[in-house]
Design a protein around this motif. Structure first.
Motif, PDB file in Angstrom:
ATOM      1  N   LEU A  22      47.070 -28.873  -9.726  1.00  0.00           N
ATOM      2  CA  LEU A  22      48.102 -29.670  -9.052  1.00  0.00           C
ATOM      3  C   LEU A  22      47.557 -31.048  -8.672  1.00  0.00           C
ATOM      4  N   ASP A  23      48.347 -32.074  -8.943  1.00  0.00           N
ATOM      5  CA  ASP A  23      47.947 -33.419  -8.528  1.00  0.00           C
ATOM      6  C   ASP A  23      49.191 -34.286  -8.382  1.00  0.00           C
ATOM      7  N   ILE A  24      49.085 -35.279  -7.525  1.00  0.00           N
ATOM      8  CA  ILE A  24      50.182 -36.250  -7.389  1.00  0.00           C
ATOM      9  C   ILE A  24      50.261 -37.106  -8.653  1.00  0.00           C
ATOM     10  N   ASP A  25      49.154 -37.198  -9.369  1.00  0.00           N
ATOM     11  CA  ASP A  25      49.090 -37.923 -10.641  1.00  0.00           C
ATOM     12  C   ASP A  25      49.288 -36.901 -11.766  1.00  0.00           C
TER      13      ASP A  25
ATOM     14  N   VAL B 200      38.920 -27.946   1.781  1.00  0.00           N
ATOM     15  CA  VAL B 200      37.817 -28.876   1.529  1.00  0.00           C
ATOM     16  C   VAL B 200      37.795 -29.950   2.620  1.00  0.00           C
ATOM     17  N   SER B 201      36.762 -29.885   3.452  1.00  0.00           N
ATOM     18  CA  SER B 201      36.595 -30.829   4.563  1.00  0.00           C
ATOM     19  C   SER B 201      35.618 -31.924   4.138  1.00  0.00           C
ATOM     20  N   SER B 202      34.787 -32.393   5.024  1.00  0.00           N
ATOM     21  CA  SER B 202      33.834 -33.462   4.701  1.00  0.00           C
ATOM     22  C   SER B 202      32.702 -33.476   5.718  1.00  0.00           C
TER      23      SER B 202
ATOM     24  N   ALA C  77      52.808 -32.809  -7.905  1.00  0.00           N
ATOM     25  CA  ALA C  77      53.425 -32.731  -6.573  1.00  0.00           C
ATOM     26  C   ALA C  77      52.634 -33.584  -5.600  1.00  0.00           C
ATOM     27  N   ASP C  78      53.345 -34.191  -4.675  1.00  0.00           N
ATOM     28  CA  ASP C  78      52.713 -34.807  -3.512  1.00  0.00           C
ATOM     29  C   ASP C  78      52.550 -33.676  -2.494  1.00  0.00           C
ATOM     30  N   ILE C  79      51.311 -33.351  -2.179  1.00  0.00           N
ATOM     31  CA  ILE C  79      51.033 -32.175  -1.353  1.00  0.00           C
ATOM     32  C   ILE C  79      51.617 -32.312   0.064  1.00  0.00           C
ATOM     33  N   SER C  80      51.958 -33.520   0.453  1.00  0.00           N
ATOM     34  CA  SER C  80      52.521 -33.700   1.795  1.00  0.00           C
ATOM     35  C   SER C  80      54.041 -33.523   1.826  1.00  0.00           C
TER      36      SER C  80
ATOM     37  N   GLY D  26      43.361 -33.094 -10.615  1.00  0.00           N
ATOM     38  CA  GLY D  26      43.411 -33.915 -11.819  1.00  0.00           C
ATOM     39  C   GLY D  26      42.063 -34.538 -12.153  1.00  0.00           C
ATOM     40  N   ARG D  27      41.253 -34.768 -11.122  1.00  0.00           N
ATOM     41  CA  ARG D  27      39.954 -35.408 -11.344  1.00  0.00           C
ATOM     42  C   ARG D  27      38.998 -34.966 -10.223  1.00  0.00           C
ATOM     43  N   GLY D  28      37.774 -35.469 -10.288  1.00  0.00           N
ATOM     44  CA  GLY D  28      36.820 -35.293  -9.183  1.00  0.00           C
ATOM     45  C   GLY D  28      36.478 -33.841  -8.887  1.00  0.00           C
ATOM     46  N   LEU D  29      36.291 -33.563  -7.602  1.00  0.00           N
ATOM     47  CA  LEU D  29      35.856 -32.231  -7.185  1.00  0.00           C
ATOM     48  C   LEU D  29      36.876 -31.172  -7.559  1.00  0.00           C
ATOM     49  N   GLY D  30      38.162 -31.500  -7.390  1.00  0.00           N
ATOM     50  CA  GLY D  30      39.199 -30.513  -7.714  1.00  0.00           C
ATOM     51  C   GLY D  30      39.139 -30.097  -9.170  1.00  0.00           C
TER      52      GLY D  30
ATOM     53  N   LEU E 152      28.409 -36.769   0.656  1.00  0.00           N
ATOM     54  CA  LEU E 152      28.809 -37.847  -0.265  1.00  0.00           C
ATOM     55  C   LEU E 152      28.464 -37.425  -1.697  1.00  0.00           C
ATOM     56  N   THR E 153      29.487 -37.329  -2.529  1.00  0.00           N
ATOM     57  CA  THR E 153      29.328 -36.784  -3.875  1.00  0.00           C
ATOM     58  C   THR E 153      29.744 -37.822  -4.901  1.00  0.00           C
ATOM     59  N   LYS E 154      28.930 -37.960  -5.931  1.00  0.00           N
ATOM     60  CA  LYS E 154      29.180 -38.996  -6.934  1.00  0.00           C
ATOM     61  C   LYS E 154      30.176 -38.484  -7.982  1.00  0.00           C
TER      62      LYS E 154
ATOM     63  N   SER F 298      41.436 -35.758  10.163  1.00  0.00           N
ATOM     64  CA  SER F 298      42.095 -34.790   9.277  1.00  0.00           C
ATOM     65  C   SER F 298      41.109 -33.723   8.813  1.00  0.00           C
ATOM     66  N   LYS F 299      39.876 -34.136   8.512  1.00  0.00           N
ATOM     67  CA  LYS F 299      38.885 -33.184   7.997  1.00  0.00           C
ATOM     68  C   LYS F 299      38.386 -32.247   9.097  1.00  0.00           C
ATOM     69  N   ALA F 300      38.312 -32.756  10.334  1.00  0.00           N
ATOM     70  CA  ALA F 300      37.989 -31.872  11.461  1.00  0.00           C
ATOM     71  C   ALA F 300      39.162 -30.931  11.713  1.00  0.00           C
TER      72      ALA F 300
ATOM     73  N   ALA G 165      41.143 -41.657  10.796  1.00  0.00           N
ATOM     74  CA  ALA G 165      42.205 -40.771  10.293  1.00  0.00           C
ATOM     75  C   ALA G 165      41.608 -39.707   9.376  1.00  0.00           C
ATOM     76  N   TYR G 166      40.732 -40.144   8.477  1.00  0.00           N
ATOM     77  CA  TYR G 166      40.123 -39.218   7.517  1.00  0.00           C
ATOM     78  C   TYR G 166      39.329 -38.131   8.246  1.00  0.00           C
ATOM     79  N   ILE G 167      38.494 -38.567   9.183  1.00  0.00           N
ATOM     80  CA  ILE G 167      37.603 -37.606   9.853  1.00  0.00           C
ATOM     81  C   ILE G 167      38.403 -36.696  10.787  1.00  0.00           C
TER      82      ILE G 167
ATOM     83  N   ASN H  64      42.506 -25.964  -1.212  1.00  0.00           N
ATOM     84  CA  ASN H  64      43.144 -27.167  -0.678  1.00  0.00           C
ATOM     85  C   ASN H  64      42.137 -28.302  -0.731  1.00  0.00           C
ATOM     86  N   ASN H  65      42.194 -29.019  -1.838  1.00  0.00           N
ATOM     87  CA  ASN H  65      41.188 -30.061  -2.108  1.00  0.00           C
ATOM     88  C   ASN H  65      41.763 -31.477  -2.068  1.00  0.00           C
ATOM     89  N   ALA H  66      43.074 -31.624  -2.252  1.00  0.00           N
ATOM     90  CA  ALA H  66      43.675 -32.978  -2.313  1.00  0.00           C
ATOM     91  C   ALA H  66      43.365 -33.729  -1.025  1.00  0.00           C
TER      92      ALA H  66
HETATM   93  N1  LIG Z   1      33.513 -37.251  -3.205  1.00  0.00           N
HETATM   94  C1  LIG Z   1      32.991 -37.193  -1.972  1.00  0.00           C
HETATM   95  O1  LIG Z   1      31.983 -37.846  -1.638  1.00  0.00           O
HETATM   96  C2  LIG Z   1      33.612 -36.298  -0.911  1.00  0.00           C
HETATM   97  C3  LIG Z   1      32.866 -36.009   0.225  1.00  0.00           C
HETATM   98  C4  LIG Z   1      33.409 -35.193   1.212  1.00  0.00           C
HETATM   99  C5  LIG Z   1      34.679 -34.669   1.022  1.00  0.00           C
HETATM  100  N2  LIG Z   1      35.378 -34.953  -0.093  1.00  0.00           N
HETATM  101  C6  LIG Z   1      36.724 -34.388  -0.220  1.00  0.00           C
HETATM  102  O2  LIG Z   1      36.825 -33.672  -1.431  1.00  0.00           O
HETATM  103  C7  LIG Z   1      38.147 -33.774  -1.947  1.00  0.00           C
HETATM  104  C8  LIG Z   1      38.096 -34.315  -3.354  1.00  0.00           C
HETATM  105  O3  LIG Z   1      37.442 -35.559  -3.327  1.00  0.00           O
HETATM  106  P1  LIG Z   1      37.149 -36.396  -4.658  1.00  0.00           P
HETATM  107  O4  LIG Z   1      35.975 -37.232  -4.351  1.00  0.00           O
HETATM  108  O5  LIG Z   1      37.155 -35.516  -5.829  1.00  0.00           O
HETATM  109  O6  LIG Z   1      38.439 -37.369  -4.647  1.00  0.00           O
HETATM  110  P2  LIG Z   1      39.240 -38.031  -5.856  1.00  0.00           P
HETATM  111  O7  LIG Z   1      39.946 -39.189  -5.267  1.00  0.00           O
HETATM  112  O8  LIG Z   1      38.393 -38.237  -7.044  1.00  0.00           O
HETATM  113  O9  LIG Z   1      40.305 -36.873  -6.206  1.00  0.00           O
HETATM  114  C9  LIG Z   1      41.328 -36.540  -5.316  1.00  0.00           C
HETATM  115  C10 LIG Z   1      42.525 -36.103  -6.108  1.00  0.00           C
HETATM  116  O10 LIG Z   1      43.566 -35.801  -5.165  1.00  0.00           O
HETATM  117  C11 LIG Z   1      44.770 -36.336  -5.660  1.00  0.00           C
HETATM  118  N3  LIG Z   1      45.684 -36.592  -4.555  1.00  0.00           N
HETATM  119  C12 LIG Z   1      45.613 -37.590  -3.642  1.00  0.00           C
HETATM  120  N4  LIG Z   1      46.658 -37.532  -2.811  1.00  0.00           N
HETATM  121  C13 LIG Z   1      47.406 -36.473  -3.196  1.00  0.00           C
HETATM  122  C14 LIG Z   1      48.627 -35.903  -2.726  1.00  0.00           C
HETATM  123  N5  LIG Z   1      49.288 -36.439  -1.697  1.00  0.00           N
HETATM  124  N6  LIG Z   1      49.106 -34.807  -3.348  1.00  0.00           N
HETATM  125  C15 LIG Z   1      48.442 -34.270  -4.421  1.00  0.00           C
HETATM  126  N7  LIG Z   1      47.302 -34.776  -4.909  1.00  0.00           N
HETATM  127  C16 LIG Z   1      46.789 -35.863  -4.300  1.00  0.00           C
HETATM  128  C17 LIG Z   1      44.364 -37.624  -6.379  1.00  0.00           C
HETATM  129  O11 LIG Z   1      45.357 -38.055  -7.298  1.00  0.00           O
HETATM  130  C18 LIG Z   1      43.054 -37.200  -7.025  1.00  0.00           C
HETATM  131  O12 LIG Z   1      43.257 -36.682  -8.333  1.00  0.00           O
HETATM  132  C19 LIG Z   1      38.913 -34.683  -0.987  1.00  0.00           C
HETATM  133  O13 LIG Z   1      39.635 -33.895  -0.053  1.00  0.00           O
HETATM  134  C20 LIG Z   1      37.810 -35.449  -0.295  1.00  0.00           C
HETATM  135  O14 LIG Z   1      38.183 -35.884   0.990  1.00  0.00           O
HETATM  136  C21 LIG Z   1      34.883 -35.758  -1.086  1.00  0.00           C
END
Ligand SMILES: NC(=O)c1ccc[n+]([C@@H]2O[C@H](COP(=O)([O-])OP(=O)(O)OC[C@H]3O[C@@H](n4cnc5c(N)ncnc54)[C@H](O)[C@@H]3O)[C@@H](O)[C@H]2O)c1
Length: 254
Positions: free
Chosen positions: A36-39, A145-147, A62-65, A15-19, A192-194, A163-165, A159-161, A89-91
């Motif tokens: 796909l997004d939970i929002d 998509v890890s980190s 959908a809630d991906i979990s 819905g937003r961001g990297l996805g 870290l991405t803006k 999960s990403k590992a 928890a985050y790290i 798999n970006n959520a």
């Molecule tokens: N932005 C960064 O600096 C960065 C760095 C390393 C990794 N990542 C990873 O990249 C991915 C995208 O990051 P982003 O910065 O775009 O985040 P973001 O928060 O902008 O976007 C994440 C999206 O995932 C959705 N989402 C959250 N929980 C969900 C669920 N249970 N089911 C379905 N959708 C769900 C949110 O609604 C949101 O639209 C994430 O996995 C994040 O961990 C981001």
């Protein structure tokens, strides 16, 4: 980017961001995209924006979990766009208002579970739902998509790290199981991405100070990740599987 046009992709958390950036990038190369997004509002808005360019896209909530919600969304994607060839798999998320600022040993159990369930189990559920059909057809691309925080961890990101590992382990395990059927599984590792959301959370100085740690000393933007994602979804990466691709301008080195 050979082999992309005419494919269908499902991108989670799009819905937003990297996805959303991955979804737009795929669509620009002729891929139909399930957003796909939970929002649901952002999923629909991003899908509409892509459709307005002339590409095919559908918003999916959908809630991906949640396994049954994932299966329902995947059926909705297949009904609207056809078979799913590509899964990103970006959520994911790291903290909420409740956990921001907590030390790792203060985290409630349900907060740990929520991060692992979304970031790691969610990816597994989506793979479980789409990979068997990819294997039957003899072609598929999965990108998890890890980190880069896995390489430069912080204690309160446990928890985050973890999960990403875990996604890196999932990638390696699945790659071994699906390779002979023409399906590849790789991990994309952003620094870290803006994104818009990150820009709301952190001051500009945070991004600038990170930029100075990089061989390419500038702020990372969503567009910086799209090329590698497209490569991993294309025919050009047909003999690449089980690998992690760090895209962070040269901060961490494997
Ligand atoms: N932005 C960064 O600096 C960065 C760095 C390393 C990794 N990542 C990873 O990249 C991915 C995208 O990051 P982003 O910065 O775009 O985040 P973001 O928060 O902008 O976007 C994440 C999206 O995932 C959705 N989402 C959250 N929980 C969900 C669920 N249970 N089911 C379905 N959708 C769900 C949110 O609604 C949101 O639209 C994430 O996995 C994040 O961990 C981001």
């Amino acid at each position: 980017m050979e082999g992309l046009a005419g494919r269908t992709a499902l991108v989670t958390g799009a819905g937003r961001g990297l996805g959303a950036a991955f979804a737009r990038g795929l669509a620009a190369y002729g891929v139909s995209v399930g957003v796909l997004d939970i929002d649901g509002d952002t999923a629909t808005a991003t899908a509409n924006e892509i459709s307005d360019t002339g590409a095919r896209a559908v918003g999916l909530i959908a809630d991906i979990s949640d396994r049954s919600a994932v299966l329902e969304a995947i059926t909705g994607c297949e009904d609207a766009l056809g078979r799913i060839d590509i899964l990103i798999n970006n959520a994911g998320f790291g903290t909420t208002k409740e956990t921001a600022g907590l030390e790792w040993h203060e985290w409630p159990e349900d907060a740990w579970d929520a991060v692992i369930d979304c970031n790691l189990k969610g990816a597994f559920l989506a793979c479980q739902a789409v990979a068997p059909k990819m294997m039957e057809r003899g072609w598929g691309r999965i990108v998890n998509v890890s980190s880069a925080t896995v390489w430069h961890p912080l204690a309160n990101g446990a928890a985050y790290i973890a999960s990403k590992a875990g996604l890196i382990g999932l990638t390696r395990s699945l790659a071994t199981g699906v390779g002979e059927h023409g399906v590849t599984v790789n991990t994309l590792v952003p620094g870290l991405t803006k994104t818009d959301h990150m820009a709301d959370l952190y001051p500009d100085e945070q991004f600038e100070s990170f930029a100075q740690l990089r061989a390419i000393p500038r702020v990372e933007l969503p567009a910086d990740l799209v090329g590698t994602a497209l490569f991993l979804c294309s025919d050009a990466s047909a003999f690449v599987t089980g690998q992690s691709f760090v895209v962070d301008g040269g901060h961490v080195f494997d």
